[in-house]
Motif scaffolding. Structure first.
Motif, mmCIF file in Angstrom:
data_model
loop_
_atom_site.group_PDB
_atom_site.id
_atom_site.type_symbol
_atom_site.label_atom_id
_atom_site.label_comp_id
_atom_site.label_asym_id
_atom_site.label_seq_id
_atom_site.Cartn_x
_atom_site.Cartn_y
_atom_site.Cartn_z
ATOM 1 N N CYS A 1 -11.803 29.141 -47.032
ATOM 2 C CA CYS A 1 -13.487 29.411 -47.134
ATOM 3 C C CYS A 1 -14.501 28.653 -45.997
ATOM 4 N N ASP A 2 -15.315 28.447 -45.905
ATOM 5 C CA ASP A 2 -15.967 28.279 -43.981
ATOM 6 C C ASP A 2 -15.085 27.314 -43.884
ATOM 7 N N LYS A 3 -15.029 25.971 -44.735
ATOM 8 C CA LYS A 3 -14.952 24.487 -43.743
ATOM 9 C C LYS A 3 -13.366 25.279 -43.159
ATOM 10 N N GLU A 4 -12.668 25.860 -43.602
ATOM 11 C CA GLU A 4 -11.207 25.978 -43.013
ATOM 12 C C GLU A 4 -10.772 27.295 -42.024
ATOM 13 N N LEU A 5 -12.017 27.144 -41.707
ATOM 14 C CA LEU A 5 -12.135 28.402 -40.576
ATOM 15 C C LEU A 5 -12.454 27.357 -38.762
ATOM 16 N N LEU A 6 -11.771 28.337 -38.179
ATOM 17 C CA LEU A 6 -12.248 27.409 -36.601
ATOM 18 C C LEU A 6 -13.423 26.459 -35.946
ATOM 19 N N ASN A 7 -13.422 26.450 -35.950
ATOM 20 C CA ASN A 7 -15.081 25.913 -35.262
ATOM 21 C C ASN A 7 -14.776 25.833 -33.408
ATOM 22 N N LEU A 8 -15.185 27.333 -32.654
ATOM 23 C CA LEU A 8 -14.484 28.047 -32.238
ATOM 24 C C LEU A 8 -15.554 27.399 -30.831
ATOM 25 N N SER A 9 -15.572 26.485 -29.532
ATOM 26 C CA SER A 9 -16.387 26.852 -28.576
ATOM 27 C C SER A 9 -16.801 27.665 -27.881
ATOM 28 N N PRO A 10 -18.733 27.212 -27.862
ATOM 29 C CA PRO A 10 -19.088 28.574 -27.559
ATOM 30 C C PRO A 10 -18.362 29.753 -26.356
ATOM 31 N N ASP A 11 -17.647 28.934 -25.531
ATOM 32 C CA ASP A 11 -17.283 29.873 -24.770
ATOM 33 C C ASP A 11 -16.245 31.168 -24.730
ATOM 34 N N PHE A 12 -15.909 30.496 -26.337
ATOM 35 C CA PHE A 12 -14.870 31.002 -26.404
ATOM 36 C C PHE A 12 -14.691 32.850 -26.330
ATOM 37 N N GLU A 13 -14.911 32.832 -26.187
ATOM 38 C CA GLU A 13 -15.364 34.511 -26.183
ATOM 39 C C GLU A 13 -15.102 35.045 -24.694
ATOM 40 N N THR A 14 -15.565 34.694 -23.840
ATOM 41 C CA THR A 14 -15.251 34.891 -22.216
ATOM 42 C C THR A 14 -14.426 33.854 -22.399
ATOM 43 N N GLU A 15 -13.360 32.623 -22.696
ATOM 44 C CA GLU A 15 -12.428 32.379 -22.220
ATOM 45 C C GLU A 15 -11.791 33.748 -22.506
ATOM 46 N N VAL A 16 -11.142 34.078 -23.200
ATOM 47 C CA VAL A 16 -10.993 34.668 -24.017
ATOM 48 C C VAL A 16 -10.408 36.166 -23.385
ATOM 49 N N PHE A 17 -12.016 36.409 -22.775
ATOM 50 C CA PHE A 17 -11.978 37.721 -22.108
ATOM 51 C C PHE A 17 -11.289 37.789 -20.871
ATOM 52 N N SER A 18 -11.874 36.520 -20.380
ATOM 53 C CA SER A 18 -11.295 36.375 -18.883
ATOM 54 C C SER A 18 -9.807 35.907 -18.851
ATOM 55 N N VAL A 19 -9.271 35.567 -19.442
ATOM 56 C CA VAL A 19 -7.536 35.575 -19.333
ATOM 57 C C VAL A 19 -6.895 37.400 -19.942
ATOM 58 N N ILE A 20 -7.923 38.352 -20.610
ATOM 59 C CA ILE A 20 -7.571 39.242 -20.527
ATOM 60 C C ILE A 20 -7.747 39.912 -19.741
#
Length: 100
Positions: A47-66
């Motif tokens: 359910c929604d409350k079990e999903l992670l709350n990700l920072s707004p910069d999460f996508e940018t951070e992931v692509f930076s690491v990639i």
């Protein structure tokens, strides 16, 4: 363990709770990877409350690491290619773009 058929609801609960043995977990995850019905059931068990709350910069951070990993991989390829250890066919294969 799953021999045939779909994951039963109690198996999905056990998988989520992390109480399956390593072998049972592998079998269940392999089945989920091959069975759309069970994959949907597993995904819908959250359910929604079990999903992670990700920072707004999460996508940018992931692509930076990639990007950093990809650049490092390309540099390693260039270093190996620069040593002249490749036949033309191997060189062509080594220079193929990396798909992520």
């Amino acid at each position: 363990m799953i021999k045939k058929g779909h994951l039963k609801p109690d198996r999905i609960v056990a998988l989520k709770a992390g109480v399956l043995s390593a072998e049972e977990m592998i079998v269940a995850l392999e089945h989920i990877g091959e069975c759309e019905r069970c994959a949907d059931a597993f995904a819908e068990s959250y359910c929604d409350k079990e999903l992670l709350n990700l920072s707004p910069d999460f996508e940018t951070e992931v692509f930076s690491v990639i990007e950093k990993e990809t650049i490092g991989f390309i540099r390693k390829k260039k270093a190996v290619v620069g040593k002249g250890n490749f036949t033309p066919i191997a060189l062509k294969s080594a220079l193929q773009p990396v798909s992520l």
